[in-house]
Design a protein around this motif. Structure first.
Motif, PDB file in Angstrom:
ATOM      1  N   ARG A  92      -5.496   1.605   2.078  1.00 49.55           N
ATOM      2  CA  ARG A  92      -6.663   1.670   1.192  1.00 49.55           C
ATOM      3  C   ARG A  92      -6.574   0.608   0.106  1.00 49.55           C
ATOM      4  O   ARG A  92      -7.556  -0.082  -0.201  1.00 49.55           O
ATOM      5  CB  ARG A  92      -6.742   3.065   0.572  1.00 49.55           C
ATOM      6  CG  ARG A  92      -8.037   3.340  -0.172  1.00 49.55           C
ATOM      7  CD  ARG A  92      -8.015   4.740  -0.738  1.00 49.55           C
ATOM      8  NE  ARG A  92      -9.272   5.072  -1.391  1.00 49.55           N
ATOM      9  CZ  ARG A  92      -9.452   6.163  -2.137  1.00 49.55           C
ATOM     10  NH1 ARG A  92      -8.459   7.019  -2.296  1.00 49.55           N
ATOM     11  NH2 ARG A  92     -10.615   6.396  -2.702  1.00 49.55           N
ATOM     12  N   PHE A  93      -5.387   0.479  -0.450  1.00 48.63           N
ATOM     13  CA  PHE A  93      -5.151  -0.511  -1.497  1.00 48.63           C
ATOM     14  C   PHE A  93      -5.328  -1.920  -0.950  1.00 48.63           C
ATOM     15  O   PHE A  93      -5.994  -2.776  -1.544  1.00 48.63           O
ATOM     16  CB  PHE A  93      -3.739  -0.311  -2.052  1.00 48.63           C
ATOM     17  CG  PHE A  93      -3.355  -1.265  -3.143  1.00 48.63           C
ATOM     18  CD1 PHE A  93      -3.986  -1.241  -4.372  1.00 48.63           C
ATOM     19  CD2 PHE A  93      -2.341  -2.184  -2.943  1.00 48.63           C
ATOM     20  CE1 PHE A  93      -3.627  -2.110  -5.385  1.00 48.63           C
ATOM     21  CE2 PHE A  93      -1.966  -3.060  -3.945  1.00 48.63           C
ATOM     22  CZ  PHE A  93      -2.616  -3.016  -5.163  1.00 48.63           C
ATOM     23  N   VAL A  94      -4.739  -2.189   0.234  1.00 47.80           N
ATOM     24  CA  VAL A  94      -4.771  -3.527   0.831  1.00 47.80           C
ATOM     25  C   VAL A  94      -6.193  -3.924   1.198  1.00 47.80           C
ATOM     26  O   VAL A  94      -6.624  -5.056   0.966  1.00 47.80           O
ATOM     27  CB  VAL A  94      -3.842  -3.569   2.062  1.00 47.80           C
ATOM     28  CG1 VAL A  94      -4.077  -4.828   2.870  1.00 47.80           C
ATOM     29  CG2 VAL A  94      -2.389  -3.483   1.629  1.00 47.80           C
ATOM     30  N   ARG A  95      -6.950  -2.998   1.770  1.00 43.63           N
ATOM     31  CA  ARG A  95      -8.321  -3.316   2.165  1.00 43.63           C
ATOM     32  C   ARG A  95      -9.188  -3.638   0.952  1.00 43.63           C
ATOM     33  O   ARG A  95     -10.052  -4.513   1.012  1.00 43.63           O
ATOM     34  CB  ARG A  95      -8.908  -2.158   2.957  1.00 43.63           C
ATOM     35  CG  ARG A  95      -8.309  -2.029   4.358  1.00 43.63           C
ATOM     36  CD  ARG A  95      -8.778  -0.774   5.060  1.00 43.63           C
ATOM     37  NE  ARG A  95      -8.159  -0.644   6.386  1.00 43.63           N
ATOM     38  CZ  ARG A  95      -8.255   0.439   7.149  1.00 43.63           C
ATOM     39  NH1 ARG A  95      -8.953   1.482   6.730  1.00 43.63           N
ATOM     40  NH2 ARG A  95      -7.649   0.480   8.320  1.00 43.63           N
ATOM     41  N   THR A  96      -8.935  -2.929  -0.137  1.00 40.49           N
ATOM     42  CA  THR A  96      -9.705  -3.192  -1.347  1.00 40.49           C
ATOM     43  C   THR A  96      -9.352  -4.552  -1.941  1.00 40.49           C
ATOM     44  O   THR A  96     -10.191  -5.227  -2.532  1.00 40.49           O
ATOM     45  CB  THR A  96      -9.468  -2.086  -2.384  1.00 40.49           C
ATOM     46  OG1 THR A  96      -9.656  -0.813  -1.773  1.00 40.49           O
ATOM     47  CG2 THR A  96     -10.421  -2.218  -3.559  1.00 40.49           C
ATOM     48  N   LEU A  97      -8.088  -4.972  -1.775  1.00 41.87           N
ATOM     49  CA  LEU A  97      -7.686  -6.291  -2.261  1.00 41.87           C
ATOM     50  C   LEU A  97      -8.433  -7.411  -1.539  1.00 41.87           C
ATOM     51  O   LEU A  97      -8.629  -8.491  -2.100  1.00 41.87           O
ATOM     52  CB  LEU A  97      -6.178  -6.481  -2.064  1.00 41.87           C
ATOM     53  CG  LEU A  97      -5.258  -5.810  -3.083  1.00 41.87           C
ATOM     54  CD1 LEU A  97      -3.818  -5.861  -2.593  1.00 41.87           C
ATOM     55  CD2 LEU A  97      -5.380  -6.473  -4.439  1.00 41.87           C
ATOM     56  N   GLY A  98      -8.803  -7.166  -0.283  1.00 40.24           N
ATOM     57  CA  GLY A  98      -9.536  -8.182   0.465  1.00 40.24           C
ATOM     58  C   GLY A  98      -8.677  -9.311   0.995  1.00 40.24           C
ATOM     59  O   GLY A  98      -9.194 -10.397   1.312  1.00 40.24           O
ATOM     60  N   TYR A  99      -7.373  -9.083   1.126  1.00 32.30           N
ATOM     61  CA  TYR A  99      -6.504 -10.121   1.665  1.00 32.30           C
ATOM     62  C   TYR A  99      -6.719 -10.265   3.168  1.00 32.30           C
ATOM     63  O   TYR A  99      -7.207  -9.370   3.840  1.00 32.30           O
ATOM     64  CB  TYR A  99      -5.033  -9.795   1.387  1.00 32.30           C
ATOM     65  CG  TYR A  99      -4.627  -9.945  -0.057  1.00 32.30           C
ATOM     66  CD1 TYR A  99      -5.359 -10.725  -0.942  1.00 32.30           C
ATOM     67  CD2 TYR A  99      -3.488  -9.313  -0.541  1.00 32.30           C
ATOM     68  CE1 TYR A  99      -4.977 -10.859  -2.265  1.00 32.30           C
ATOM     69  CE2 TYR A  99      -3.093  -9.452  -1.868  1.00 32.30           C
ATOM     70  CZ  TYR A  99      -3.840 -10.219  -2.724  1.00 32.30           C
ATOM     71  OH  TYR A  99      -3.462 -10.353  -4.032  1.00 32.30           O
ATOM     72  N   ILE A 100      -6.311 -11.402   3.701  1.00 33.62           N
ATOM     73  CA  ILE A 100      -6.525 -11.737   5.107  1.00 33.62           C
ATOM     74  C   ILE A 100      -5.378 -11.205   5.949  1.00 33.62           C
ATOM     75  O   ILE A 100      -4.203 -11.378   5.604  1.00 33.62           O
ATOM     76  CB  ILE A 100      -6.654 -13.264   5.275  1.00 33.62           C
ATOM     77  CG1 ILE A 100      -7.849 -13.789   4.469  1.00 33.62           C
ATOM     78  CG2 ILE A 100      -6.782 -13.651   6.735  1.00 33.62           C
ATOM     79  CD1 ILE A 100      -7.905 -15.303   4.371  1.00 33.62           C
ATOM     80  N   SER A 101      -5.702 -10.563   7.067  1.00 25.68           N
ATOM     81  CA  SER A 101      -4.682 -10.048   7.976  1.00 25.68           C
ATOM     82  C   SER A 101      -4.209 -11.153   8.910  1.00 25.68           C
ATOM     83  O   SER A 101      -4.992 -12.007   9.332  1.00 25.68           O
ATOM     84  CB  SER A 101      -5.245  -8.883   8.793  1.00 25.68           C
ATOM     85  OG  SER A 101      -4.351  -8.520   9.829  1.00 25.68           O
ATOM     86  N   ASN A 102      -2.916 -11.118   9.245  1.00 30.67           N
ATOM     87  CA  ASN A 102      -2.383 -12.121  10.167  1.00 30.67           C
ATOM     88  C   ASN A 102      -2.495 -11.685  11.625  1.00 30.67           C
ATOM     89  O   ASN A 102      -1.941 -12.334  12.516  1.00 30.67           O
ATOM     90  CB  ASN A 102      -0.926 -12.457   9.836  1.00 30.67           C
ATOM     91  CG  ASN A 102       0.022 -11.296  10.106  1.00 30.67           C
ATOM     92  OD1 ASN A 102      -0.386 -10.186  10.438  1.00 30.67           O
ATOM     93  ND2 ASN A 102       1.316 -11.554   9.961  1.00 30.67           N
ATOM     94  N   ASP A 103      -3.209 -10.596  11.891  1.00 34.65           N
ATOM     95  CA  ASP A 103      -3.363 -10.099  13.255  1.00 34.65           C
ATOM     96  C   ASP A 103      -4.361 -10.920  14.067  1.00 34.65           C
ATOM     97  O   ASP A 103      -4.331 -10.920  15.291  1.00 34.65           O
ATOM     98  CB  ASP A 103      -3.839  -8.640  13.245  1.00 34.65           C
ATOM     99  CG  ASP A 103      -2.675  -7.676  13.118  1.00 34.65           C
ATOM    100  OD1 ASP A 103      -1.524  -8.128  13.239  1.00 34.65           O
ATOM    101  OD2 ASP A 103      -2.920  -6.481  12.892  1.00 34.65           O
ATOM    102  N   GLY A 104      -5.243 -11.631  13.372  1.00 33.32           N
ATOM    103  CA  GLY A 104      -6.416 -12.166  14.037  1.00 33.32           C
ATOM    104  C   GLY A 104      -6.254 -13.402  14.882  1.00 33.32           C
ATOM    105  O   GLY A 104      -7.103 -13.698  15.707  1.00 33.32           O
ATOM    106  N   GLY A 105      -5.188 -14.205  14.703  1.00 36.00           N
ATOM    107  CA  GLY A 105      -5.071 -15.457  15.444  1.00 36.00           C
ATOM    108  C   GLY A 105      -6.133 -16.448  15.009  1.00 36.00           C
ATOM    109  O   GLY A 105      -6.127 -16.958  13.889  1.00 36.00           O
ATOM    110  N   ALA A 106      -7.085 -16.728  15.910  1.00 35.14           N
ATOM    111  CA  ALA A 106      -8.173 -17.661  15.589  1.00 35.14           C
ATOM    112  C   ALA A 106      -9.021 -17.139  14.438  1.00 35.14           C
ATOM    113  O   ALA A 106      -9.533 -17.922  13.628  1.00 35.14           O
ATOM    114  CB  ALA A 106      -9.038 -17.888  16.826  1.00 35.14           C
TER     115      ALA A 106
END
Length: 305
Positions: free
Chosen positions: A157-171
């Motif tokens: 919940r905290f991370v999603r609110t921060l709006g940081y980018i996930s490294n899961d996405g690849g492209a």
């Protein structure tokens, strides 16, 4: 009081120093217990910092965070408030580490941070806390975090609110990075993708270069050193060095993409390879120079002693 015996033996009230066959000093007595106590204290201080920060994060997640989420305002305003809180908590952690004399952080070239908006901040990644120091300096910067954090029940919940980018996405990670820069934000990326391996040459991935090439942004290099190394790759938290560490962040002047071997009209794939190689060479040279300066300073201190 110091007594000199025969041969290469020197006796003092505090310690016994004996030169071995190789001429190197062998110290026994008063200095060894002090070194042992200092190391144990830094082990205790390191563990205490992480425990207290974890507890503070847990308590903040069930008290302060809900209040910030419920506070009136837009989604952008909530993100701004929570990023300020995260940055402040990182600065508190580093201040606690310094107070306990576990380590310190030094920032050089701080004036260049005023020009960070809309630029790709690229840094090497020697230790666990360098990203903490960078976010402490740039509260509203975007950065990339592990996708597992988005799925963690305690932090998501905290991370999603921060709006940081996930490294899961690849492209998608590259697309999100380009979008961040085009919104005028600062994007923090570590081209190595993980912490540096001690004793091995830098090995940059192309992701940061792809973001830079596609966005056409300027690059803000940050050269990071930790002397002596602590919290590095494959280094447990309790494996503390023999003295407090010093993390140095040297913020270099912003550089144009052309400074990293990019030329107009290059295909993106070719340009990414050129920029990656040039960035890696730049950082390797800067780290080599920093290592020489550290060695020269240490030699000077030994001569003065």
């Amino acid at each position: 009081m110091t007594l000199r015996g025969t041969g290469n033996t020197e006796l003092s009230e505090d310690s016994l120093t004996i030169q071995g066959e190789d001429g190197a000093p062998r110290t026994h007595g008063g200095t060894r217990p002090l070194a042992w106590a200092g190391r144990r204290w830094r082990q205790f201080g390191t563990g205490l910092c992480f425990v207290l920060y974890g507890l503070a994060g847990w308590l903040g997640g069930i008290t302060v965070l809900p209040l910030l989420l419920l506070w009136p305002g837009s989604a952008a305003a909530r993100e701004y408030r929570i990023r300020k809180l995260a940055s402040l908590s990182f600065r508190w952690l580093l201040a606690l580490i310094a107070l306990l004399r576990v380590g310190t952080v030094r920032v050089e070239g701080r004036q260049w941070l005023a020009q960070a908006r809309g630029k790709l901040l690229v840094a090497n990644h020697p230790m666990y806390l360098d990203v903490v120091a960078l976010v402490g300096l740039l509260p509203q910067a975007d950065c990339v975090i592990k996708g597992a954090m988005h799925r963690n029940r305690l932090y998501r919940r905290f991370v999603r609110t921060l709006g940081y980018i996930s490294n899961d996405g690849g492209a998608r990670l590259v697309d999100d990075g380009v979008a961040s820069l085009r919104r005028g934000r600062t994007l923090i990326l570590f081209p190595e993708g993980t912490r540096s391996t001690p004793g091995r040459p830098l090995d940059f991935c192309r992701g940061a270069a792809q973001v830079a090439v596609r966005s056409g942004c300027d690059i803000l290099p940050v050269v990071i050193t930790c002397e002596p190394l602590a919290l590095g790759k494959n280094q447990a938290w309790h494996q503390v060095p023999d003295r407090p560490w010093r993390l140095t962040l040297r913020i270099c002047p912003p550089r144009k993409l052309a400074d990293f071997d990019w030329h107009e009209g290059m295909p993106h794939g070719v340009a990414a390879r050129h920029v990656t190689r040039a960035m890696q060479t730049f950082f390797a040279g800067q780290l080599a120079a920093a290592g020489k300066d550290t060695a020269d300073a240490a030699l000077g201190n030994e001569q003065m002693a």
